[in-house]
Design a protein around this motif. Structure first.
Motif, PDB file in Angstrom:
ATOM      1  N   ARG A  44       0.837  -1.190   0.000  1.00 22.42           N
ATOM      2  CA  ARG A  44       0.000   0.000   0.000  1.00 22.42           C
ATOM      3  C   ARG A  44       0.879   1.249   0.000  1.00 22.42           C
ATOM      4  N   CYS A  45       0.226   2.365  -0.372  1.00 21.65           N
ATOM      5  CA  CYS A  45       0.930   3.650  -0.428  1.00 21.65           C
ATOM      6  C   CYS A  45      -0.099   4.757  -0.249  1.00 21.65           C
ATOM      7  N   LEU A  46       0.341   5.922   0.153  1.00 25.51           N
ATOM      8  CA  LEU A  46      -0.561   7.059   0.332  1.00 25.51           C
ATOM      9  C   LEU A  46      -0.829   7.797  -0.968  1.00 25.51           C
ATOM     10  N   THR A  47      -0.019   7.536  -2.003  1.00 24.31           N
ATOM     11  CA  THR A  47      -0.214   8.145  -3.318  1.00 24.31           C
ATOM     12  C   THR A  47      -0.070   7.060  -4.382  1.00 24.31           C
ATOM     13  N   PRO A  48      -0.685   7.248  -5.568  1.00 23.36           N
ATOM     14  CA  PRO A  48      -0.593   6.208  -6.603  1.00 23.36           C
ATOM     15  C   PRO A  48       0.782   6.092  -7.229  1.00 23.36           C
ATOM     16  N   ASP A  49       1.607   7.126  -7.097  1.00 25.04           N
ATOM     17  CA  ASP A  49       2.911   7.119  -7.755  1.00 25.04           C
ATOM     18  C   ASP A  49       4.081   7.029  -6.774  1.00 25.04           C
ATOM     19  N   GLY A  50       3.792   6.735  -5.502  1.00 23.55           N
ATOM     20  CA  GLY A  50       4.852   6.670  -4.510  1.00 23.55           C
ATOM     21  C   GLY A  50       5.447   5.273  -4.385  1.00 23.55           C
ATOM     22  N   ASP A  51       6.247   5.092  -3.357  1.00 27.57           N
ATOM     23  CA  ASP A  51       6.863   3.787  -3.083  1.00 27.57           C
ATOM     24  C   ASP A  51       5.901   2.947  -2.246  1.00 27.57           C
ATOM     25  N   PHE A  52       5.512   1.797  -2.782  1.00 29.70           N
ATOM     26  CA  PHE A  52       4.564   0.937  -2.091  1.00 29.70           C
ATOM     27  C   PHE A  52       5.282   0.088  -1.044  1.00 29.70           C
ATOM     28  N   ALA A  53       4.757   0.127   0.172  1.00 31.01           N
ATOM     29  CA  ALA A  53       5.370  -0.592   1.291  1.00 31.01           C
ATOM     30  C   ALA A  53       4.657  -1.916   1.518  1.00 31.01           C
ATOM     31  N   HIS A  54       5.429  -2.923   1.912  1.00 28.40           N
ATOM     32  CA  HIS A  54       4.878  -4.240   2.238  1.00 28.40           C
ATOM     33  C   HIS A  54       4.040  -4.152   3.513  1.00 28.40           C
ATOM     34  N   VAL A  55       2.812  -4.703   3.458  1.00 26.27           N
ATOM     35  CA  VAL A  55       1.935  -4.742   4.622  1.00 26.27           C
ATOM     36  C   VAL A  55       1.968  -6.119   5.277  1.00 26.27           C
ATOM     37  N   ASP A  56       1.757  -7.159   4.441  1.00 23.72           N
ATOM     38  CA  ASP A  56       1.731  -8.524   4.976  1.00 23.72           C
ATOM     39  C   ASP A  56       1.659  -9.492   3.801  1.00 23.72           C
ATOM     40  N   TRP A  57       1.774 -10.785   4.128  1.00 21.36           N
ATOM     41  CA  TRP A  57       1.618 -11.848   3.138  1.00 21.36           C
ATOM     42  C   TRP A  57       0.256 -12.497   3.299  1.00 21.36           C
ATOM     43  N   ALA A  58      -0.279 -13.044   2.201  1.00 19.84           N
ATOM     44  CA  ALA A  58      -1.531 -13.792   2.244  1.00 19.84           C
ATOM     45  C   ALA A  58      -1.405 -15.008   1.338  1.00 19.84           C
ATOM     46  N   THR A  59      -2.065 -16.095   1.728  1.00 14.81           N
ATOM     47  CA  THR A  59      -2.029 -17.306   0.911  1.00 14.81           C
ATOM     48  C   THR A  59      -3.366 -17.570   0.224  1.00 14.81           C
ATOM     49  N   GLY A  60      -4.434 -16.936   0.671  1.00 13.71           N
ATOM     50  CA  GLY A  60      -5.734 -17.103   0.036  1.00 13.71           C
ATOM     51  C   GLY A  60      -6.010 -15.995  -0.960  1.00 13.71           C
ATOM     52  N   THR A  61      -7.271 -15.620  -1.099  1.00  7.99           N
ATOM     53  CA  THR A  61      -7.654 -14.574  -2.047  1.00  7.99           C
ATOM     54  C   THR A  61      -8.375 -13.420  -1.353  1.00  7.99           C
ATOM     55  N   THR A  73      -6.368   8.029   3.089  1.00  2.00           N
ATOM     56  CA  THR A  73      -6.619   7.378   1.809  1.00  2.00           C
ATOM     57  C   THR A  73      -5.418   6.530   1.437  1.00  2.00           C
ATOM     58  N   TYR A  74      -5.676   5.292   1.063  1.00  2.99           N
ATOM     59  CA  TYR A  74      -4.601   4.375   0.692  1.00  2.99           C
ATOM     60  C   TYR A  74      -4.801   3.865  -0.732  1.00  2.99           C
ATOM     61  N   TRP A  75      -3.667   3.628  -1.391  1.00  3.54           N
ATOM     62  CA  TRP A  75      -3.645   2.897  -2.656  1.00  3.54           C
ATOM     63  C   TRP A  75      -3.057   1.510  -2.377  1.00  3.54           C
ATOM     64  N   TYR A  76      -3.710   0.482  -2.921  1.00  4.26           N
ATOM     65  CA  TYR A  76      -3.272  -0.895  -2.691  1.00  4.26           C
ATOM     66  C   TYR A  76      -2.948  -1.591  -4.014  1.00  4.26           C
ATOM     67  N   LYS A  77      -2.041  -2.554  -3.929  1.00  2.00           N
ATOM     68  CA  LYS A  77      -1.858  -3.510  -5.015  1.00  2.00           C
ATOM     69  C   LYS A  77      -1.488  -4.863  -4.408  1.00  2.00           C
ATOM     70  N   VAL A  78      -1.818  -5.918  -5.124  1.00  3.06           N
ATOM     71  CA  VAL A  78      -1.549  -7.280  -4.682  1.00  3.06           C
ATOM     72  C   VAL A  78      -0.560  -7.897  -5.670  1.00  3.06           C
ATOM     73  N   VAL A  79       0.547  -8.415  -5.144  1.00  3.20           N
ATOM     74  CA  VAL A  79       1.600  -8.983  -5.993  1.00  3.20           C
ATOM     75  C   VAL A  79       1.622 -10.498  -5.819  1.00  3.20           C
ATOM     76  N   ALA A  80       1.344 -11.222  -6.899  1.00  6.45           N
ATOM     77  CA  ALA A  80       1.455 -12.685  -6.883  1.00  6.45           C
ATOM     78  C   ALA A  80       2.936 -13.058  -6.911  1.00  6.45           C
ATOM     79  N   TRP A  81       3.324 -14.073  -6.119  1.00  4.42           N
ATOM     80  CA  TRP A  81       4.744 -14.373  -5.926  1.00  4.42           C
ATOM     81  C   TRP A  81       4.951 -15.878  -5.910  1.00  4.42           C
TER      82      TRP A  81
END
Length: 284
Positions: A44-61, A73-81
Motif C-alpha cells: 500500500r501507499c498514500l499516493t498512486p505514484d509513490g513507493d509501495f510498502a509491504h503490509v503482509d503476506w496472504a495465501t488465500g484470495t 486514503t490508501y492505494w493498494y496492489k496485490v503482488v502474486a509471488w
C-alpha cells in the motif's frame, strides 16, 4: 496442495475484485487468484505514484489490513509471488485500487458535460469541505488527480478529443492546518469530442452537398436540418466514414432556404456521447 512447477513463471496477475473500509478502521481486500502463485504480497501507499510498502503476506484470495488509520486514503496492489529454481522469483502485480478509511461523506450529484472545448463538472458541496477531482480514461484504469475546488464546480481544460473520461471526487475536510481525506463519490462519464465544422454547403442539380471537417477520435457524424435558423432541427442522416466526411441529400424544396448543422459522436457500449454542434450553414 498441488505440486508447484519450479520452472514455470507467473503469467497472469491477480485482479482485485473488491476493496472496502470497515467501520472499525480495517480494509478488506479480495482478489481473483493468480495461477501458479504460492503467496501474495499486499502493498500500500498514500499516493498512486509513490513507493509501495509491504503490509503482509496472504495465501488465500482475501486479506484484512488491520493497520489502516481512519481519515486516510490508501492505494493498494496485490503482488502474486512464487519461487523459481536458482533462488529466483516470479512476480505479477495487480492494477492499483484506492480506498478511503473515513466517515466523511462523499460528494453527491456529480454531473459532467463536455461543451465548447472543455469539460464542466458540478456537484453539491458541504460546509468546511473542498474536493479533489480525479479523472481516468478508457485507455488507463488508474485515476489521476487533475485539480481541486471548493465551490462545487470545475472546468477540465486538458481533455483530448476522442477520449471517454470518467470523473470522481474525493471529499477533503479542512480545519486549521489539518486535512482529513474522505470517501469518493460515484463516477460520472462523458466523451470529449472536438467541435466539427461544415467546410462547405452547396446545392448542385437539385441536391444538397455538405463537406465536414474531420474530428479526431470520433465514431461518426450526425447531420440535422431545419427550415429556420433558430430551431426545429431534425436528424436527416449520419455517417461512420470518419476519413472523408460528406453528406448528400435530395433538396427538400427548390423554393426555400434550409439550415444544416452537424455534430460528432462517440460510442460507449450501447450509449452515444456527443460533441458540440457545428455552426449552422444555410443552403439557398
Amino acid at each position: 496442495m498441488a505440486e508447484v512447477d519450479l520452472k514455470a513463471k507467473i503469467t497472469v496477475a491477480p485482479v482485485i475484485t473488491s476493496i472496502s473500509a470497515t467501520e472499525d478502521n480495517k480494509v478488506l481486500i479480495r482478489w481473483k487468484e493468480s495461477p501458479l502463485a504460492e503467496k501474495y504480497d499486499i502493498k500500500r501507499c498514500l499516493t498512486p505514484d509513490g513507493d509501495f510498502a509491504h503490509v503482509d503476506w496472504a495465501t488465500g484470495t482475501e486479506f484484512t489490513d488491520t493497520t489502516a488509520e481512519r481519515d486516510t486514503t490508501y492505494w493498494y496492489k496485490v503482488v502474486a509471488w512464487k519461487r523459481l529454481e536458482g533462488k529466483k522469483t516470479s512476480k505479477k502485480a495487480s492494477t492499483l485500487k484506492l480506498v478511503a478509511v473515513s466517515d466523511i461523506s462523499p460528494a453527491e450529484g456529480l454531473t459532467v458535460k463536455a461543451d465548447k472545448g472543455n469539460i464542466f463538472l458540478s456537484w453539491k458541496t458541504a460546509p468546511g469541505c473542498k474536493y479533489h477531482i480525479y479523472r481516468r480514461s478508457e485507455l488507463f484504469s488508474r485515476p489521476v488527480l487533475v485539480g481541486e475546488s471548493k465551490n462545487g464546480s470545475f472546468t477540465d481544460e486538458n481533455a483530448v478529443s476522442g477520449q471517454i473520461y470518467h470523473y470522481c471526487l474525493q471529499t477533503v475536510k479542512t480545519g486549521g492546518d489539518k486535512e482529513l481525506y474522505g470517501n469518493f463519490s460515484k463516477e460520472a462519464a462523458t466523451a470529449f469530442i472536438d467541435t466539427t465544422e461544415i467546410l462547405s454547403a452547396k446545392k448542385i442539380w437539385g441536391r444538397v452537398s455538405l463537406d465536414v471537417k474531420v474530428v479526431a477520435g470520433c465514431d461518426g457524424y450526425i447531420f440535422e436540418r431545419s427550415d429556420r435558423k433558430d430551431g426545429g432541427f431534425t436528424e436527416v442522416g449520419r455517417t461512420e466514414d470518419i476519413t472523408a466526411v460528406t453528406f448528400e441529400e435530395k433538396s427538400p424544396s427548390r423554393l426555400k432556404s434550409y439550415y444544416y448543422r452537424v455534430r460528432a459522436y462517440k460510442k460507449s457500449g450501447e450509449t452515444e456521447l456527443y460533441g458540440a454542434y457545428s455552426e449552422i450553414k444555410a443552403v439557398r
